[in-house]
Scaffold this motif. Structure first.
Motif: not given
Lengths: 468, 468
Positions: B151, B153, B171, B180, B190-191, B194
């Motif tokens: 998490y 990452e 992630e 996260s 989220y990924t 990222f």
């Protein structure tokens, strides 16, 4: 989780002066601020404990609250590191370091490669040079006592004497001519001389080491059994290790297993240490227990050779005398018992399909007091207890692989490297401090080994005799 | 045994100036007098070779006879030591170092202990502190590239950027709320953020990491598969790892194996890296090969959890993309691929009852170019070849456990410790010299980890939540 018990200092000590709360005791060595794994009967752990040494013996092991009662010539602040009994390698052939990494994975390797290689290259020099390197490797890896089987063990003895370690050294006796003896009878004579020479040494125990039941005659094995009782010395032997052994012994004995055969000829007793014991059923295990035989469990070598997994879990649970060994450096291939830890813990889980099998605390037991029991030396070494010989190691817990330590047994078994050993004390004497060996010149040992490796290379590799 | 081939320097280099016998080439780094294991197609070894680095790439790998043709800003004399491609750890959860040695051997550990533990303690701080320690441990153990699933990452990415290593960072996306992300949809968002943030980083590859097929819905897995192709990023996932997984997937899919299920939903492709793959029959293996999936083989963790031995021997022999991984430090428990070597070599011998199975050279292949193939990065890393990224390690062959080296692959696999790694170069930059990390403060990393371990101790151990 960890019991905090104050050991009664006077308990095991007849010749020692017991401490009182107010007197100052002069000791030779004090290791303080330590996570002490005593490996005593109750597996007592002191989170901030101390170990005091006087002469060659352990004088006190406490929770550290009495720290002000000791005045020491030398003090080591462990700074939270793990302090534990020196590791005991219950089976090796230290001198074979000079052959390490050669022809590792060839079939029928012992008979096709190793015996011919040894015929060509074993000499007093080879034995000395190899043992010196093996000693350095083991001491740096936390081994303070080892049980060795090879030729010219009087040469190994000199190296052990010099570096200051403890060892049980067994001269190998085998049915064909070897460098140290033309016949098994010569081998027995050689061993008797060696016993005479070393029987009173404070750290070296001379022993018989018949190679195996299938590589010696019944008569030789019986003679050795009798002589070992007469001279009260150990007998170490490879036992129940291979299919070939089972076949030869079955033919010789009318179908007995190697262990049953050994019992039938009267060669098992409480001086006996059996290495490997892979090929053993419940009945065989009961026989070993009945005769109080010690067992050296060599996981790493046994799985590398695809011979199988010894029933060590059962032997341990049945209360046999069982300890860890590395086997020789052509087999294992390293000599530090720490390298066995995670393999022992994990492979027994795998073969028993049980992730709770062989927990770290049992592995550490087999590396210390268990191995001492296997060598029938549990009254002298294997745990940190008052009155026992002071064989102690300190493990660095600040190396990145060792952080954090929620459970010291887990950290040791699943994370520690041989190189995490920081200090080593044998017989009360500091032999390694901050990874520097104080008694021998490590560079000279290494250079001599590398020089000998060049001879090996020229003799058997460049000639094409050993195909890698 | 070892072929000596002079690599044509200009071969793979389009943008590089080719050397001639008389010109002097200015390079940034020269490693000379080395036993060079190139791990190229022919497994070329140079006994007294050199590796030259210019910028972040390998400029020359030769038998050393052309040593006078290079002028280097920095020269390392390997003095006969082993020089080889940096190790690639193809599966880990680096941040979990802060939980290492906790509740190691409890049954159903992931669901009963690890998930609740993470719910309580995973945070940006925890991820950063744990990854910092993991990075130090890996770099000191010769790992130059690792594939991580956890998490936050982006926090791991900052630590990787700082220390200078190479990493594929995925992630984790999972069906229950985590620190996260509240939902898998949040995890995907989220990924994507990222990915956007790190897509152009020279050493960091952002990735999706759905936890497993049984801990994500079919819809989530399909969405991730599509997005990974759209953004051309890897997908890393635990696959064919456990009985629970098999049961859940069989119920969901009408009896399919986890691998067949993943194929049936269209989620396997050449961006995919499957970790573990223990529970796979010949048909499953063929499916992975057909879809060009990479496999991370984590022997140490798999046997510690008694889950079994992955059919890595068959996968390797069938030409799958397969590399070694350590799994996370609550599983393995160390992060250096070297620690896997001897277990991989030996346990495959044991389960296949063949001491010739899985020879050292194949283990080293799986730790280097094999792992690069598993990560679909074999054109960039995994071997010492002209034009490839300069990720290089030097292994000390004068440590007592490493003497002598008759066969460098054997010495590495059966004898080497992670602590035998002496120097590390990543992307052409010397990150570790004589075991000193040059880019981060190791002591500060350690102290921060120890401080966090105290929080862990107070939160879950002293409260009695985790029983050791």
């Amino acid at each position: 989780m960890f019991k905090k018990t104050l050991l009664a200092v006077s308990l095991a000590a007849t010749s020692l002066i017991s401490t009182s709360a107010y007197a100052i005791e002069n000791v030779d060595l004090l290791i303080k601020n330590a996570t002490v794994l005593t490996m005593d009967q109750d597996k007592t752990v002191f989170d901030n404990g101390l170990v005091a040494v006087k002469g060659n013996k352990i004088y006190a092991v406490t929770d550290g609250k009495d720290i002000n009662e000791y005045k020491a010539i030398k003090t080591i602040d462990a700074d939270g590191d793990i302090v534990m009994p020196g590791l005991i390698n219950s089976h090796t052939h230290a001198s074979m370091t000079v052959f390490r990494s050669m022809a590792d994975d060839v079939p029928d390797r012992l008979h096709r490669y190793i015996f011919p290689l040894e015929k060509k290259l074993v000499s007093r020099d080879m034995v000395r040079i190899g043992a010196q390197l093996g000693n350095v490797e083991m001491l740096k890896g936390g081994v303070t006592t080892y049980a060795d089987m090879y030729y010219f063990e009087d040469e190994v003895a000199k190296t052990v004497d010099q570096i200051g370690m403890r060892a049980i050294l067994g001269e190998t006796i085998i049915q064909f001519p070897v460098a140290s003896a033309k016949t098994p009878e010569d081998g027995i004579k050689y061993t008797l001389n060696f016993i005479e020479q070393y029987k009173d040494h404070p750290r070296i125990t001379p022993a018989f080491a018949p190679h195996g039941p299938y590589t010696n005659s019944t008569e030789t094995l019986q003679t050795i059994a009798k002589l070992s009782l007469k001279h009260d010395v150990p007998v170490m032997m490879h036992l129940a290790e291979s299919d070939r052994e089972r076949e030869v012994i079955a033919e010789r004995s009318g179908g007995l297993s190697p262990i049953k055969y050994m019992e039938s000829i009267g060669a098992l007793n409480s001086n006996f240490l059996a290495a490997h014991v892979i090929d053993a059923n419940d009945e065989d295990i009961a026989i070993l227990k009945k005769h109080d035989v010690g067992v050296a469990h060599n996981m790493s070598a046994n799985i590398k050779s695809a011979k199988g997994v010894a029933p060590a879990l059962k032997m341990f649970n049945d209360g046999l005398r069982i300890g860890l060994g590395t086997d020789g450096p052509m087999s294992g291939n390293t000599l530090s018992t720490i390298d066995e830890f995670n393999q022992v813990a994990k492979v027994h889980k795998l073969v028993n399909k049980d992730r709770a099998a062989m927990p770290p605390i049992n592995v550490i037991e087999m590396a210390t007091i268990g191995a001492a029991r296997a060598l029938h030396m549990e009254d002298k070494i294997g745990s940190l207890e008052v009155g026992k010989l002071a064989d102690i190691i300190v493990i660095d817990t600040k190396a990145p692989n060792m952080i954090p330590v929620y459970n010291p047994y887990s950290a040791l078994v699943y994370s520690a490297y041989a190189t995490n050993v920081k200090h080593s004390v044998v017989d009360g004497k500091l032999l390694m401090e901050d990874r520097n060996i104080l008694t021998v010149n490590e560079k000279a040992v290494r250079d001599e080994a590398l020089k000998f490796a060049d001879i090996v290379r020229k003799t058997v590799i460049e000639s094409g005799e050993i195909v890698q």
